[in-house]
Design a protein around this motif. Structure first.
Motif, mmCIF file in Angstrom:
data_model
loop_
_atom_site.group_PDB
_atom_site.id
_atom_site.type_symbol
_atom_site.label_atom_id
_atom_site.label_comp_id
_atom_site.label_asym_id
_atom_site.label_seq_id
_atom_site.Cartn_x
_atom_site.Cartn_y
_atom_site.Cartn_z
ATOM 1 N N ASN A 231 0.835 -1.209 -0.123
ATOM 2 C CA ASN A 231 -0.069 -0.121 -0.092
ATOM 3 C C ASN A 231 0.748 1.206 -0.047
ATOM 4 O O ASN A 231 0.305 2.319 -0.459
ATOM 5 N N SER A 232 2.017 1.182 0.557
ATOM 6 C CA SER A 232 2.934 2.423 0.503
ATOM 7 C C SER A 232 3.415 2.734 -0.514
ATOM 8 O O SER A 232 4.011 3.944 -0.808
ATOM 9 N N ILE A 233 3.503 1.954 -1.647
ATOM 10 C CA ILE A 233 3.865 2.541 -2.953
ATOM 11 C C ILE A 233 2.927 2.549 -3.940
ATOM 12 O O ILE A 233 3.054 2.571 -5.236
ATOM 13 N N ALA A 234 1.677 2.827 -3.491
ATOM 14 C CA ALA A 234 0.674 3.226 -4.188
ATOM 15 C C ALA A 234 0.791 4.413 -5.281
ATOM 16 O O ALA A 234 0.547 4.430 -6.409
ATOM 17 N N GLY A 235 1.494 5.454 -4.829
ATOM 18 C CA GLY A 235 2.300 6.521 -5.390
ATOM 19 C C GLY A 235 2.849 6.313 -6.258
ATOM 20 O O GLY A 235 2.926 7.006 -7.487
#
Length: 508
Positions: A231-235
């Motif tokens: 989720n932290s690499i969505a950007g």
């Protein structure tokens, strides 16, 4: 425990749902997984206080969903550590995983297939893989009280623990680790071309070697890989998807806007024998299959979402996937058709990027050409993250299984640094890996086109000889046959082209 409540004067027995022991939600899980408590049968006495208590309890359990056995280890692993995903994140990740440098190789399939069969094959493959993606999304929570958060887990549930492992482990490992290696090759070589375009003749006296560019790309990828979970690499996935759409569009627009080479031809390639023609066609189909990737990550992406009985995870996942694959179709078809129209049978083995540099490096403004190559680098860096996440997850699963505690920041960082430089070593040792598109497409084809159909049959058990039963058996068997045939075609293409495997000798 179970209770029987007797309605006043009616003698109606109402069964209260069984209340199970609820383990605490592990760290990092925003919403647990599970199914709802079934409602008690309707009847007289529905307005009694006991019935109201039962309905209140049932509604609470439907909202919270604490009815499944939770594995505390999942709260320590990168894929399932955070459960705050949504439809937007699903679209970002699916687009980043499903669209990449493989799309630029599609014009290579048309010289052997021709206009009509090339477009037909691409269309059939697109809708086929879209159907199997829908199957994976549905099977993620096919069994009440269980979520299959990884492709290998679903394969084991469908085919058995040992057989599922053997069938799915190699192709999923290649699609994760092999894709990361190919991304280093493509990203490093594209960085080199970008450097040459920007610097021009000034840089020629002391050029940086290809291996050094591989090292630069790997170092950037390792720094970016320190983000903790999926989720932290969505950007990052948003950047990867946006850059992929942009450079795919720029590659075909720039190609068709320039004059075609004077010797361009659309005549099907002539072969000396029927076998040569057949194998060339199979290799072309393998290139098309290689362009459709990302199914090995569908379950992992869906695992990042909260799921309850009233709000199951497959709803936002499928919503995001539909948006992503609509954008993917808007890129794949123009690249394939426009690239073949611009270069015909003269498309080089490197695909559209190599064709742009070879035919139009002096016609297209240098800044525009450099921007296209830079976008490819950004996309490769972003794709490296999502394709490496299952490998990070496997490393940490082995560690937490042995130690029964989560990875510290230093251990997690150490795993990712080790994996990055291991991929770099493989890139230097096997610099020809990105040229094996047809063969690799055949090896990994079952993950996308065949296994999901067989999984649906094994888990959902459709009625024998029904339309769904025939459809999935037919697609599964056809996908398996195509996989074997495409592997043979890929091997033939390697032999016929005289490709030499030069280990530890990247291009200078």
């Amino acid at each position: 425990m179970a209770m029987a409540v007797e309605g006043a004067g009616a003698g109606v027995v109402v069964s209260e749902p069984e209340v199970v022991s609820i383990p605490p939600t592990p760290r990092g899980m925003s919403t647990p997984e599970g199914t709802a408590t079934p409602p008690p049968p309707a009847g007289r006495g529905a307005a009694t206080p006991a019935r109201r208590v039962v309905e209140g309890l049932r509604g609470y359990l439907e909202e919270v969903g604490h009815l499944t056995r939770l594995n505390p280890q999942d709260a320590w692993l990168p894929i399932t550590e955070s459960r705050s995903g949504n439809a937007r994140y699903a679209a970002f990740h699916t687009l980043n995983a499903g669209l990449g440098f493989q799309a630029l190789l599609l014009p290579l399939a048309f010289p052997a297939l021709g206009w009509s069969w090339g477009i037909i094959s691409l269309t059939v493959a697109y809708f086929w893989q879209l159907y199997t993606l829908w199957i994976l999304v549905k099977l993620h929570e096919a069994v009440p009280g269980r979520r299959y958060n990884r492709y290998v887990e679903l394969a084991q549930a469908a085919f058995g623990e040992k057989l599922g492992m053997w069938l799915s482990l190699f192709p999923t490992i290649y699609l994760s680790a092999g894709s990361a290696t190919a991304l280093i090759l493509v990203g490093g070589e594209t960085m080199k071309l970008f450097y040459q375009i920007v610097c021009g003749p000034i840089c020629s006296p002391s050029p940086i070697s290809t291996i050094e560019w591989y090292l630069v790309f790997t170092s950037l990828a390792i720094v970016l890989s320190q983000l903790p979970n999926l989720n932290s690499i969505a950007g990052v996935s948003l950047i990867g998807g946006t850059t992929a759409i942009t450079y795919c569009t720029m590659s075909w627009v720039l190609s068709v806007s320039q004059p075609r080479p004077p010797t361009v031809s659309y005549e099907p390639q002539a072969y000396t024998s029927l076998g040569s023609s057949l194998f060339s066609t199979l290799n072309a189909l393998g290139i098309i299959a290689f362009a459709f990737r990302g199914h090995n990550l569908a379950l992992e992406i869906q695992a990042t979402m909260p799921s309850t009985f009233k709000h199951p995870a497959h709803v936002p996942m499928w919503r995001g996937a539909k948006v992503a694959y609509a954008l993917i179709a808007m890129c794949l078809f123009p690249v394939a058709i426009g690239g073949y129209w611009a270069y015909g049978n003269m498309v080089p083995q490197g695909g559209m990027l190599t064709a742009l540099y070879a035919f139009h490096s002096h016609d297209i403004p240098r800044g525009l050409l450099a921007a296209t190559f830079l976008l490819v680098v950004f996309n490769c860096l972003s794709s490296f993250q999502i394709y490496s996440m299952p490998v990070f997850d496997s490393f940490e699963a082995a560690y937490t299984g042995r130690t029964n505690r989560p990875c510290s920041v230093w251990v997690r960082s150490g795993f990712r640094v080790f994996y990055g430089f291991l991929s770099l070593f493989i890139s230097v040792a096997l610099p020809f890996l990105s040229s094996l598109a047809g063969l690799l497409g055949g090896l990994t084809l079952p993950v996308t086109f065949a296994y999901p159909c067989f999984m649906w049959i094994c888990i959902k058990k459709p009625e024998r000889f029904s339309s769904g039963w025939y459809l999935n058996w037919g697609l599964g068997l056809l996908g398996t046959a195509f996989s074997l045939a495409l592997c043979v075609g890929g091997v033939w293409s390697i032999i016929s082209s005289g490709m030499k495997f030069k280990f530890f000798k990247p291009p200078s």
